[in-house]
Design an enzyme around this catalytic site. Structure first.
Site, PDB file in Angstrom:
ATOM      1  N   HIS A  20     -43.307 -60.723   6.156  1.00 13.57           N
ATOM      2  CA  HIS A  20     -44.125 -59.711   6.828  1.00 13.57           C
ATOM      3  C   HIS A  20     -45.586 -59.822   6.376  1.00 13.57           C
ATOM      4  CE1 HIS A  20     -44.861 -55.202   7.739  1.00 13.57           C
ATOM      5  NE2 HIS A  20     -45.096 -55.936   8.810  1.00 13.57           N
ATOM      6  N   ASP A  28     -55.054 -76.431  18.634  1.00 16.27           N
ATOM      7  CA  ASP A  28     -55.252 -77.626  19.438  1.00 16.27           C
ATOM      8  C   ASP A  28     -55.391 -78.818  18.486  1.00 16.27           C
ATOM      9  OD1 ASP A  28     -57.935 -77.589  18.461  1.00 16.27           O
ATOM     10  OD2 ASP A  28     -58.692 -76.671  20.290  1.00 16.27           O
ATOM     11  N   TYR A 120     -60.384 -74.046  22.977  1.00 22.08           N
ATOM     12  CA  TYR A 120     -60.037 -72.761  22.368  1.00 22.08           C
ATOM     13  C   TYR A 120     -58.541 -72.444  22.413  1.00 22.08           C
ATOM     14  CZ  TYR A 120     -65.046 -72.575  22.910  1.00 22.08           C
ATOM     15  OH  TYR A 120     -66.385 -72.889  22.882  1.00 22.08           O
TER      16      TYR A 120
END
Length: 131
Positions: A20, A28, A120
């Protein structure tokens, strides 16, 4: 031998170690990664595997709280790839700069490098819990 799920041993091991609030990146093929951060390099060639293919493989395996993307990804196809697969609150920061996405990569436990060439196509996820 595994017959389903994540078959890449390095990736399966890294995912099993997530807890957690842990952070990890799906990137990319060109995202710079600071020294000392584990890179799970899945890239075979430009475009192989695709960012969205890796997201598809991760989606049934994880509980995620939030995602962070570059502001430049807002409204672009990379944002839709993440939104279509994960019901997380997405936050945005500039791609570059002292508080930008590239700088925030330093907080990740690991980076999963895809062969993606779409601009992006990077997301920093924070893990949740199933209860």
């Amino acid at each position: 031998m595994l017959t389903h799920g994540i078959l890449n041993a390095q990736l399966a091991h890294a995912l099993a170690g997530l807890r957690h609030k842990d952070l990890f990146v799906v990137s990319d093929c060109g995202l710079p990664v600071q020294p000392g951060i584990e890179v799970i390099d899945l890239a075979v060639a430009f475009g192989v595997p695709r960012f969205e293919q890796v997201l598809d493989a991760l989606q049934p395996e994880l509980i995620l709280e939030t995602g962070l993307m570059a502001q430049e990804a807002q409204g672009a196809v990379a944002e839709s790839w993440v939104r279509d697969r994960f019901a997380v609150r997405l936050e945005y920061v500039p791609h570059d700069g002292p508080e930008g996405f590239k700088t925030r990569v330093k907080d990740a436990k690991f980076v999963i490098r895809t062969g993606e060439t779409t601009p992006y196509a990077n997301v920093l996820f924070r893990c949740g819990v199933p209860f």
